[in-house]
Design an enzyme around this catalytic site. Structure first.
Site, mmCIF file in Angstrom:
data_model
loop_
_atom_site.group_PDB
_atom_site.id
_atom_site.type_symbol
_atom_site.label_atom_id
_atom_site.label_comp_id
_atom_site.label_asym_id
_atom_site.label_seq_id
_atom_site.Cartn_x
_atom_site.Cartn_y
_atom_site.Cartn_z
ATOM 1 N N SER A 117 0.163 -2.428 -8.042
ATOM 2 C CA SER A 117 0.115 -0.967 -7.928
ATOM 3 C C SER A 117 0.399 -0.252 -9.241
ATOM 4 O O SER A 117 -0.301 -0.455 -10.224
ATOM 5 C CB SER A 117 1.092 -0.526 -6.843
ATOM 6 O OG SER A 117 0.931 0.831 -6.590
ATOM 7 N N HIS A 118 1.476 0.516 -9.259
ATOM 8 C CA HIS A 118 1.778 1.359 -10.413
ATOM 9 C C HIS A 118 2.643 0.651 -11.448
ATOM 10 O O HIS A 118 3.077 1.279 -12.407
ATOM 11 C CB HIS A 118 2.487 2.618 -9.918
ATOM 12 C CG HIS A 118 3.653 2.278 -9.035
ATOM 13 N ND1 HIS A 118 3.463 1.831 -7.739
ATOM 14 C CD2 HIS A 118 4.967 2.271 -9.250
ATOM 15 C CE1 HIS A 118 4.639 1.579 -7.202
ATOM 16 N NE2 HIS A 118 5.571 1.830 -8.088
ATOM 17 N N ASP A 281 -3.133 5.757 -9.835
ATOM 18 C CA ASP A 281 -2.291 4.676 -10.340
ATOM 19 C C ASP A 281 -3.111 3.403 -10.547
ATOM 20 O O ASP A 281 -4.340 3.417 -10.442
ATOM 21 C CB ASP A 281 -1.101 4.427 -9.405
ATOM 22 C CG ASP A 281 -1.522 3.779 -8.105
ATOM 23 O OD1 ASP A 281 -2.685 3.965 -7.707
ATOM 24 O OD2 ASP A 281 -0.709 3.073 -7.486
ATOM 25 N N ASP A 283 -3.861 0.697 -8.885
ATOM 26 C CA ASP A 283 -4.796 0.204 -7.874
ATOM 27 C C ASP A 283 -5.511 1.322 -7.124
ATOM 28 O O ASP A 283 -6.203 1.066 -6.136
ATOM 29 C CB ASP A 283 -4.080 -0.729 -6.894
ATOM 30 C CG ASP A 283 -2.979 -0.032 -6.132
ATOM 31 O OD1 ASP A 283 -2.408 0.933 -6.669
ATOM 32 O OD2 ASP A 283 -2.684 -0.438 -4.997
ATOM 33 N N ASP A 285 -4.471 3.962 -5.295
ATOM 34 C CA ASP A 285 -4.086 4.579 -4.031
ATOM 35 C C ASP A 285 -3.216 5.816 -4.202
ATOM 36 O O ASP A 285 -3.095 6.621 -3.288
ATOM 37 C CB ASP A 285 -3.450 3.550 -3.063
ATOM 38 C CG ASP A 285 -2.255 2.845 -3.660
ATOM 39 O OD1 ASP A 285 -1.913 3.118 -4.835
ATOM 40 O OD2 ASP A 285 -1.663 2.016 -2.953
ATOM 41 N N ARG A 286 -2.617 5.984 -5.374
ATOM 42 C CA ARG A 286 -1.783 7.173 -5.571
ATOM 43 C C ARG A 286 -2.560 8.269 -6.283
ATOM 44 O O ARG A 286 -3.570 8.005 -6.928
ATOM 45 C CB ARG A 286 -0.563 6.835 -6.420
ATOM 46 C CG ARG A 286 0.359 5.866 -5.754
ATOM 47 C CD ARG A 286 1.624 5.701 -6.568
ATOM 48 N NE ARG A 286 2.550 4.839 -5.849
ATOM 49 C CZ ARG A 286 3.833 4.725 -6.132
ATOM 50 N NH1 ARG A 286 4.350 5.427 -7.123
ATOM 51 N NH2 ARG A 286 4.604 3.932 -5.431
ATOM 52 N N LYS A 380 -3.343 4.684 1.433
ATOM 53 C CA LYS A 380 -3.423 5.968 0.764
ATOM 54 C C LYS A 380 -4.566 5.890 -0.238
ATOM 55 O O LYS A 380 -4.982 4.796 -0.614
ATOM 56 C CB LYS A 380 -2.105 6.324 0.108
ATOM 57 C CG LYS A 380 -1.571 5.280 -0.837
ATOM 58 C CD LYS A 380 -0.099 5.542 -1.124
ATOM 59 C CE LYS A 380 0.480 4.433 -1.973
ATOM 60 N NZ LYS A 380 1.766 3.972 -1.504
HETATM 61 C C1 G1P Z 1 7.431 3.048 -3.408
HETATM 62 C C2 G1P Z 1 7.319 4.433 -2.839
HETATM 63 C C3 G1P Z 1 6.727 4.369 -1.450
HETATM 64 C C4 G1P Z 1 5.399 3.637 -1.490
HETATM 65 C C5 G1P Z 1 5.573 2.287 -2.146
HETATM 66 C C6 G1P Z 1 4.253 1.570 -2.329
HETATM 67 O O1 G1P Z 1 8.286 2.264 -2.612
HETATM 68 O O2 G1P Z 1 8.572 5.078 -2.798
HETATM 69 O O3 G1P Z 1 6.568 5.683 -0.967
HETATM 70 O O4 G1P Z 1 4.898 3.471 -0.209
HETATM 71 O O5 G1P Z 1 6.161 2.439 -3.421
HETATM 72 O O6 G1P Z 1 3.384 2.288 -3.156
HETATM 73 P P1 G1P Z 1 9.811 2.023 -2.986
HETATM 74 O O7 G1P Z 1 9.835 1.458 -4.384
HETATM 75 O O8 G1P Z 1 10.470 3.365 -2.945
HETATM 76 O O9 G1P Z 1 10.304 1.083 -1.939
HETATM 77 ZN ZN ZN Z 2 -0.737 1.873 -5.878
#
Ligand code: G1P
Ligand code: ZN
Length: 547
Positions: A117-118, A281, A283, A285-286, A380
């Site tokens: 992801s990010h 981000d 991947d 989704d954000r 998302k």
């Molecule tokens: C974080 C975000 C959450 C999101 C997740 C995956 O998780 O806060 O909203 O769903 O990344 O992208 P966290 O690191 O807070 O558990």
């Molecule tokens: Zn992501």
């Protein structure tokens, strides 16, 4: 074809978190590490006797370092396991929402998404793998538990002894009893977007001079944004920047927030700001959305999108309901109330929206962490949110800042901020959480920095559709005027522990909406420290990231 049966022993650190298994690349490069996890996925989803033989799966990822190799490994394991069809994004590319779209469209038995992801990418950064179920969404807890249980049991795996296959061109190749179908990663997703939004209206918006800057942060959304925004919708060349996915994401930290997307923020708050700025981000989704000198917080974005969704053809019949994660601000709750629709508060993590979306009890969902999406897929979707904003702007013919201000004048404003304390020693993080948990019963009625605590609890959730229960989902302290502070431990960090503190207060429709959130929340931020002692216990002066 020769199938090798390799012996290996289980790894003890393969417990998938809220978004699958996420580790340093070096960990994934350990012999058998990825193979063991994939083997556990196959064992967890396979049928008794035949396993995954004859099943159909999707695989793709965000293009980060190790993506290529992981895809090849999965191809070879799929062939060895007798998977009937493996749909692979060309060059191993599929954004998370596109993977969800493809799983649903072709009715597969699920899909494997390769992404962290990010989190940053590169040989010294992060990699990840997650399994999405046939509805296109992240595996629910029962499935991840099953996968985890299998990781403890794995003692070997089967893999086809074949060379890497060419996935740089669309088309089908058959290996053993497995059809490997390489698809264009954007086609199916584009078709879905076209069915939801008024592309003509958005095209006219760009033709009339509307200017957008979309920063793909050298991650997976580049090909999607270039093709859709510049290609289909006629946005001028240069609208999409950092549009080529790079193995190390060009050194970018692909988390669209004010810290990591600072170039975009500087542009949008500078003299040459275009009408709209957006970023996604790693991947895809954000998302974040900005207007000229105006940042739309994800919680507000969710509320504005819900309030205006009917302007897009895909939502013209209205919404069946909305859902937000617990720490997300309550801005969308007021919209739901005005629309007379259901509003659900779920634990953090997109997977909790799945059953609500499947049951038709929510149409649009969102999280404060820059995640918004709808029932069009089960993840998302960053670009979806950008397109819905564009559709709304095209229909309302107002600036983003004006749309946001009008929203606050009607519904009031939920001032909101999240403070992250990253890479904290795990024991210290436990101590902070345990101390507050132990205090919960004593807090109600207490005055803290002039604010009176009305309620303090640990959030639990019972899914209204399937009745499943999730405990320990964050600590909430509410105050008399409806303000609240939430503390939870991140489930996605890869270094030590990350503590997240969420601070929110409501300012009614006729109140002041022009304050800086940190100033508007100053009292509450002090109260939060008094109650949680994060800074005192962790020895940190300030949060690492404020969003
Ligand atoms: C974080 C975000 C959450 C999101 C997740 C995956 O998780 O806060 O909203 O769903 O990344 O992208 P966290 O690191 O807070 O558990
Ligand atoms: Zn992501």
């Amino acid at each position: 074809m020769q199938i090798d049966h390799r012996h290996s022993t289980a790894f003890d650190d393969q417990k998938p978190g809220t978004s699958g298994l996420r580790k340093k690349v070096r960990v994934f490069q350990r012999p058998h590490y990825l193979e063991n996890f994939v083997s556990a996925i196959f064992a967890a989803i396979g049928r008794p006797g035949t396993g995954v033989q004859g099943m159909r799966l999707v695989v793709g990822g965000d293009g980060r370092f190790h993506n290529d190799q992981a895809v090849q490994t999965i191809v070879k394991m799929a062939v060895a396991a007798g998977i009937a069809e493996l749909i692979v994004g060309r060059d191993g590319i599929l954004s998370t929402p596109a993977a969800s779209c493809v799983i649903r469209k072709y009715g597969t038995d699920g899909g494997i998404v390769l992404s962290a992801s990010h989190n940053p990418a590169g040989p010294d950064a992060d990699f990840g793998i997650k399994f999405n179920v046939p509805n296109g969404g992240p595996a629910p807890e029962a499935v991840t538990e099953r996968i985890y249980a299998q990781t403890r049991r794995v003692d070997g795996y089967a893999i086809a002894a074949i060379d890497d296959i060419d996935i740089s061109r669309a088309g089908t190749q058959t290996l053993g009893s497995t059809a490997i179908r390489v698809i264009d990663p954007v086609d199916d997703y584009l078709e879905l977007m076209r069915s939801l939004f008024d592309f003509d209206a958005i095209r006219a918006l760009f033709a009339n001079g509307f200017r957008l800057r979309f920063d793909a942060l050298s991650a997976v959304t580049g090909p999607y944004a270039l093709r859709i925004l510049e290609g289909e919708l006629g946005a001028p060349a240069g609208t999409v920047v950092n549009g080529t996915p790079l193995p190390d994401f060009g050194g970018h930290h692909p988390d669209p927030n004010p810290v990591h997307a600072h170039e975009l923020f500087e542009l949008m708050f500078g003299p040459d700001a275009p009408d709209m700025g957006a970023a996604s981000d790693g991947d895809g989704d954000r998302n974040i959305v900005l207007g000229r000198a105006c940042y739309v917080t994800p919680s507000d974005s969710l509320a504005v999108l819900a309030a205006n969704a009917r302007l897009a053809p895909g939502y013209s019949d209205g919404l069946s309901g909305v859902a937000r994660s617990m720490p997300t601000s309550a801005a969308v709750d007021r919209v739901a109330e005005a629309l007379g629709i259901e509003c659900h508060e779920t634990p953090t993590g997109w997977k909790f929206f799945g059953s609500l979306l499947d049951a038709g009890r929510a149409t649009i969902c969102g999280e404060e962490s820059a995640g918004t999406g709808s029932n069009h897929v089960r993840e998302k979707d960053g670009l979806w949110a950008v397109l819905l904003w564009l559709n709304i702007v095209a229909a309302r013919k107002e600036s983003i800042a004006d749309i946001l201000r009008a929203h606050w004048r009607r519904y009031g404003r939920n001032y909101y901020s999240r403070h992250d304390y990253e890479a904290i020693d795990s024991d210290v993080a436990d101590r902070v959480i345990d101390a507050l948990r132990a205090d919960l019963a004593r807090l109600p009625g207490r005055q803290v920095d002039g604010l009176r605590v009305s309620e303090a609890l640990e959030f639990s959730y019972v899914d209204p559709v399937d009745g499943s229960r999730s405990d320990g989902q964050g600590l909430i302290v509410r105050f008399d005027d409806g303000a609240r502070v939430v503390l939870r431990r991140s489930g996605t960090g890869t270094e030590g522990a990350t503590l997240r503190l969420y601070i929110e207060r409501y300012e009614p429709a006729d109140g002041r909406h022009d304050l800086d959130p940190q100033a508007a929340l100053a009292e509450l931020i002090d109260a939060a420290e008094a109650i949680t002692g994060i800074r005192r216990l962790s020895g940190r002066d300030t949060p690492d990231v404020i969003t």
